[in-house]
Motif scaffolding. Structure first.
Motif, short mmCIF file in Angstrom:
data_model
loop_
_atom_site.label_atom_id
_atom_site.label_comp_id
_atom_site.label_asym_id
_atom_site.label_seq_id
_atom_site.Cartn_x
_atom_site.Cartn_y
_atom_site.Cartn_z
N MET A 191 0.82 -1.21 0.00
CA MET A 191 0.00 0.00 0.00
C MET A 191 0.86 1.26 0.00
O MET A 191 0.53 2.25 -0.66
CB MET A 191 -0.94 -0.02 1.20
N THR A 193 3.69 1.60 -1.39
CA THR A 193 4.36 1.76 -2.69
C THR A 193 3.37 1.77 -3.86
O THR A 193 3.77 1.72 -5.02
CB THR A 193 5.40 0.64 -2.90
N GLY A 194 2.08 1.80 -3.54
CA GLY A 194 1.06 1.91 -4.58
C GLY A 194 0.80 0.63 -5.35
O GLY A 194 0.21 0.67 -6.43
N LYS A 195 1.20 -0.52 -4.82
CA LYS A 195 0.99 -1.80 -5.50
C LYS A 195 -0.35 -2.38 -5.06
O LYS A 195 -0.43 -3.39 -4.34
CB LYS A 195 2.15 -2.75 -5.22
N ASN A 196 -1.42 -1.74 -5.51
CA ASN A 196 -2.75 -2.08 -5.02
C ASN A 196 -3.22 -3.46 -5.47
O ASN A 196 -3.94 -4.14 -4.73
CB ASN A 196 -3.76 -1.02 -5.48
N GLU A 197 -2.84 -3.88 -6.65
CA GLU A 197 -3.27 -5.20 -7.12
C GLU A 197 -2.64 -6.30 -6.27
O GLU A 197 -3.31 -7.28 -5.92
CB GLU A 197 -2.88 -5.38 -8.59
N VAL A 223 -1.16 3.53 6.90
CA VAL A 223 -0.62 4.24 5.75
C VAL A 223 -1.05 5.70 5.76
O VAL A 223 -0.24 6.60 5.50
CB VAL A 223 -1.05 3.55 4.44
N ARG A 224 -2.32 5.96 6.08
CA ARG A 224 -2.81 7.34 6.10
C ARG A 224 -2.04 8.20 7.09
O ARG A 224 -1.78 9.38 6.85
CB ARG A 224 -4.30 7.37 6.44
N GLN A 227 1.55 8.93 5.29
CA GLN A 227 1.68 9.51 3.96
C GLN A 227 1.10 10.93 3.95
O GLN A 227 0.09 11.21 4.61
CB GLN A 227 0.96 8.65 2.92
N LYS A 233 -6.56 7.42 -2.24
CA LYS A 233 -6.07 6.16 -2.80
C LYS A 233 -7.25 5.28 -3.23
O LYS A 233 -8.33 5.30 -2.63
CB LYS A 233 -5.25 5.41 -1.75
N GLU A 234 -7.00 4.52 -4.27
CA GLU A 234 -8.02 3.57 -4.74
C GLU A 234 -8.21 2.53 -3.66
O GLU A 234 -7.26 2.04 -3.05
CB GLU A 234 -7.49 2.90 -6.02
#
Length: 236
Positions: A191, A193-197, A223-224, A227, A233-234
């Motif tokens: 999460m 690093t944006g690797k949501n899948e 995370v919130r 960051q 975020k999705e």
């Protein structure tokens, strides 16, 4: 809500009982039992009792046994390790660090570095904790626990440490696929690093819907908090 980080819940040996490690059930020996043993057996019995007390979270009782042990017995590396754990459990962090530091040139050096890292982390010194956890991993590369703690310290530091955190947590999970703590920390790494899948796939592997929702909520909140504010975020 339980915390999902092995380091924060396992600053001492006894803290792991609710997270997959059964406490060692130990009954304190009667004086007559101790007196009937030879010196080596008595020493082992005392340290066995201490280990059991630590596993039950009875840190002050463990310290009492260790102080009694130190009156007549030789202070072995294992003694210093247990002493450090007991001190850590009673939040005597500098004293615990001093005990763990005595393991540096012994067969328990890796455990000493790990203990030093946990003592630093407990005091909020995550850069110092990362340094000690690196030493622990270097001394025992196959320890999933050490890799998990190193990865979490790097997640907490953030920034350019995130890539290393993800690598270490992936490695830890391959070594111990059943660990919920490692899984949850790896989820945070994805999460962050944006690797949501990949985060979705990891969450999908949690069979119980309630636990899955709790883990997702906890990781998202973690995370919130770390960051900067920006576009939403999705959802996972």
């Amino acid at each position: 809500m339980k915390r999902f980080f092995a380091l924060s819940i396992c600053l001492s040996l006894g803290a792991c009982a609710d997270y997959g490690f059964d406490p060692v059930s130990v009954v304190s020996p009667r004086a007559s039992e101790v007196q009937s043993l030879d010196g080596a057996s008595t020493s082992k019995l005392y340290l066995s009792v201490v280990n059991g007390l630590l596993s039950q979270g009875r840190y002050r009782a463990a310290l009492a046994y260790l102080d009694q042990y130190a009156v007549k017995e030789k202070k072995t590396p294992y003694f210093h390790q247990l002493y450090g754990e007991a001190l850590l459990g009673t939040e005597q962090y500098e004293e615990a660090a001093a005990a763990f530091a005595k393991l540096g040139n012994t067969e328990l050096a890796a455990d000493g570095f790990s203990g030093l890292g946990r003592a630093r982390a407990a005091q909020g010194d995550w850069v110092g904790a990362e340094e000690e956890f690196r030493k622990a991993v270097a001394a025992r590369p196959s320890s999933a626990e050490f890799l998990n703690n190193l990865g979490y310290a790097q997640l907490t530091i953030g920034g350019d440490r995130l890539k290393a955190a993800e690598f270490n947590l992936r490695q830890a999970q391959e070594l111990d696929p059943s660990s919920g703590s490692i899984r949850n920390n790896l989820l945070i790494a994805f999460m962050m690093t944006g690797k949501n899948e990949e985060a979705r796939r990891l969450l999908a592997g949690i069979p119980a819907s309630r636990e899955r929702a709790e883990v997702q909520d906890f990781a998202a909140a973690w995370v919130r908090e770390r960051q900067p504010a920006g576009p939403a975020k999705e959802d996972m």
